[in-house]
Design an enzyme around this catalytic site. Structure first.
Site, PDB file in Angstrom:
ATOM      1  N   SER A 176       0.757  -1.246  -0.013  1.00  0.00           N
ATOM      2  CA  SER A 176       0.104  -0.123   0.056  1.00  0.00           C
ATOM      3  C   SER A 176       0.777   1.343   0.118  1.00  0.00           C
ATOM      4  O   SER A 176       1.681   1.325  -0.922  1.00  0.00           O
ATOM      5  CB  SER A 176      -0.915  -0.298   1.064  1.00  0.00           C
ATOM      6  N   ASP A 277      -9.908  -4.498  -4.879  1.00  0.00           N
ATOM      7  CA  ASP A 277      -9.295  -3.421  -4.253  1.00  0.00           C
ATOM      8  C   ASP A 277      -9.322  -2.411  -5.169  1.00  0.00           C
ATOM      9  O   ASP A 277      -9.252  -2.286  -6.358  1.00  0.00           O
ATOM     10  CB  ASP A 277      -7.771  -3.811  -4.424  1.00  0.00           C
ATOM     11  N   HIS A 307      -7.829  -5.271  -0.465  1.00  0.00           N
ATOM     12  CA  HIS A 307      -6.643  -4.594  -0.134  1.00  0.00           C
ATOM     13  C   HIS A 307      -6.002  -4.851   1.386  1.00  0.00           C
ATOM     14  O   HIS A 307      -6.696  -5.379   2.270  1.00  0.00           O
ATOM     15  CB  HIS A 307      -6.977  -2.885   0.049  1.00  0.00           C
TER      16      HIS A 307
END
Ligand SMILES: *[C@@H]1O[C@H](CO)[C@@H](O)[C@H](O)[C@H]1NC(C)=O
Ligand SMILES: *[C@@H]1O[C@H](CO)[C@@H](O)[C@H](O)[C@H]1NC(C)=O
Length: 337
Positions: A176, A277, A307
């Protein structure tokens, strides 16, 4: 790979335990991100369960924390596997996710994932505590990431803190926001001369990228996919970037103002994406940009995952990901010899 057709959000099936945790996480993010742009640190620290360092091996890995610079409170946690009598282990520099606003190397979920990576690869994992936004904004995080690489390149530091490691076999990995940081720190590091440190591979897990214009996956999955919504990612970017211009090549990395990477000696790169995601299309675009620029890149698609799914060990895909990273690291190591 068709980036224009994300899954219909209602087909995601998960164990109840995971669903409840994800729901709580969403509520938690909305509670700590205040309307005035600040983070409620008190509340965040209350729910950020910590794992202390341990010189006694836990699951075959011992850990210790190392201060890089006390004045800036820059530190990292080292995960050293103990079940292998191996010297000369590769180093994985790990930048954790959390939208640039939350999480630390001792946050229980990140401690767990780094421990697994260290044991399974095997490798010495260095998980970095970079300063968080909005208290610290871009480019502090990336500057400090470079400072970490310089610290690790220093012979004295290395023999003291990472005696089993070979820094010429260094990977940078991040998930991320940590993946976003991985790209930028590597790109800047590629213009520096190091004594021993050599980055031979990148592992980018569900990158946090963006731009002003919404992608198809952002539109289709917003509000239904777990963890990330447009409202939350907008909040994170505003906390991180002073100017808020998302098309300057910092956020929209592979966009029109992107750097020409064709001349950068980019190492083999693994790009992991998930079907649920909202950032999926940005991540696939990045992968395609690497390929177009002539780089060695591998796309791994977890069609049924959301995610940061690998932070949830009850999901079989979480262990599959570790095996996938292991395969990639082995392949790269075999090549460099
Ligand atoms: C460290 O790794 C490099 C690159 O793989 C290798 O050439 C070198 O021999 C290794 N160093 C030691 C001390 O084994
Ligand atoms: C971001 O980058 C893409 C190319 O990857 C480009 O098509 C787009 O125009 C850029 N900007 C916006 C507003 O998203």
């Amino acid at each position: 790979m068709d980036q224009s057709t994300p899954k219909t959000p209602n087909s995601l099936s998960l164990p109840w335990k995971t669903r409840i945790e994800l729901w709580l996480l969403g509520v938690g993010i909305d509670l700590i991100t205040r309307k005035d742009g600040t983070v409620n640190r008190w509340l965040f620290n209350l729910v950020d369960f910590k794992t202390p360092p341990s010189s006694q091996p836990i699951n075959g890995v011992k850990t210790h924390d190392v201060m890089v610079d006390a004045t800036r409170n820059l530190w990292f946690r080292v995960f050293t596997p103990t079940e292998y009598p191996i010297q000369d282990l590769p180093v994985i520099v790990f930048f954790h996710g959390g939208g640039y606003i939350t999480a630390h190397p001792d946050s229980a979920k990140y401690d767990d994932v780094c421990r697994k990576l260290a044991r399974e690869l095997p490798a010495v994992v260095v998980s970095f505590d970079y300063p968080l936004a909005p208290e610290h904004q871009h480019p502090t995080q990336h500057d400090n990431g470079l400072d970490l690489l310089k610290f690790l390149d220093n012979e004295d530091n290395r023999s003291k803190w990472l005696p089993n490691a070979n820094i010429s076999r260094c990977f940078i990995a991040g998930d991320s926001a940590g993946g976003h940081m991985t790209h930028h720190v590597f790109e800047r590091a590629s213009r520096l001369e190091f004594e021993q440190l050599k980055v031979i591979g990148l592992v980018l897990l569900q990158l946090f990228f963006g731009g002003e214009k919404r992608t198809e996956s952002e539109i289709v999955l917003d509000g239904t996919a777990p963890i990330l919504t447009l409202k939350r990612t907008d909040w994170f970017w505003n906390a991180f970037l002073r100017a808020g211009d998302r098309d300057d090549g910092i956020v929209n990395v592979s966009g029109p103002n992107a750097l020409d990477i064709s001349k950068i000696d980019f190492p083999p790169t693994m790009v992991v994406v998930g079907g649920f995601d909202i950032l999926r299309d940005w991540q696939i675009r990045y992968y395609q940009w690497l390929k177009k620029s002539g780089k060695e890149a591998y796309l791994v698609d977890y069609a049924n995952m959301f995610h940061v799914f690998f932070l949830y060990p009850e999901l079989p895909e979480s262990d599959q990901l570790i095996s996938e990273v292991k395969g990639f690291v082995q392949k790269v190591l075999n090549k460099v010899g």
